[in-house]
Design a protein around this motif. Sequence first.
Motif, PDB file in Angstrom:
ATOM      1  N   ARG A  15      -8.790  -7.686 -28.983  1.00  0.00           N
ATOM      2  CA  ARG A  15      -7.674  -7.189 -28.168  1.00  0.00           C
ATOM      3  C   ARG A  15      -8.064  -7.138 -26.700  1.00  0.00           C
ATOM      4  O   ARG A  15      -7.294  -7.542 -25.823  1.00  0.00           O
ATOM      5  CB  ARG A  15      -7.235  -5.812 -28.650  1.00  0.00           C
ATOM      6  N   ALA A  19      -6.357  -9.415 -23.765  1.00  0.00           N
ATOM      7  CA  ALA A  19      -5.659  -8.752 -22.660  1.00  0.00           C
ATOM      8  C   ALA A  19      -6.269  -9.146 -21.315  1.00  0.00           C
ATOM      9  O   ALA A  19      -5.535  -9.446 -20.361  1.00  0.00           O
ATOM     10  CB  ALA A  19      -5.708  -7.243 -22.845  1.00  0.00           C
ATOM     11  N   TYR A  74       1.809 -11.028 -24.956  1.00  0.00           N
ATOM     12  CA  TYR A  74       0.968  -9.911 -25.352  1.00  0.00           C
ATOM     13  C   TYR A  74       1.728  -8.956 -26.260  1.00  0.00           C
ATOM     14  O   TYR A  74       1.186  -8.489 -27.265  1.00  0.00           O
ATOM     15  CB  TYR A  74       0.431  -9.143 -24.136  1.00  0.00           C
TER      16      TYR A  74
END
Length: 110
Positions: A15, A19, A74
């Motif tokens: 993650r 990101a 996202y």
Amino acid sequence: MRAEIANFNILVKIRSHFAWFLVAVVVILYYSMMLLIGLAPEFLGLKIGEFPISLGILIGVFIIATCVSVTWLYTYVANTFLDHEFGEATKRLYKADLIDEDGKLKGDNP
């Protein structure tokens, strides 16, 4: 039991890397536009054919569309994959009695 913690840490890394990659895309696009404005304003002022639209406007619209797309990407990945995987990993950690009711690892309490 430590395999569950390792799997959870891998999810956190995935993650985080995803990101930060998307943040890098947006920052590079934005600052590239700022550099073009500062260093080559005549390039951004070029007209496209007979239309009254300049190249700078098209690049600006492209950057805005890209930022919206990156945000959508996202959100889509987080809602369809990451949230489900984090929920499952948390359940496995709770089932293995590695986290408490607050979601903190039991071995990390001072």
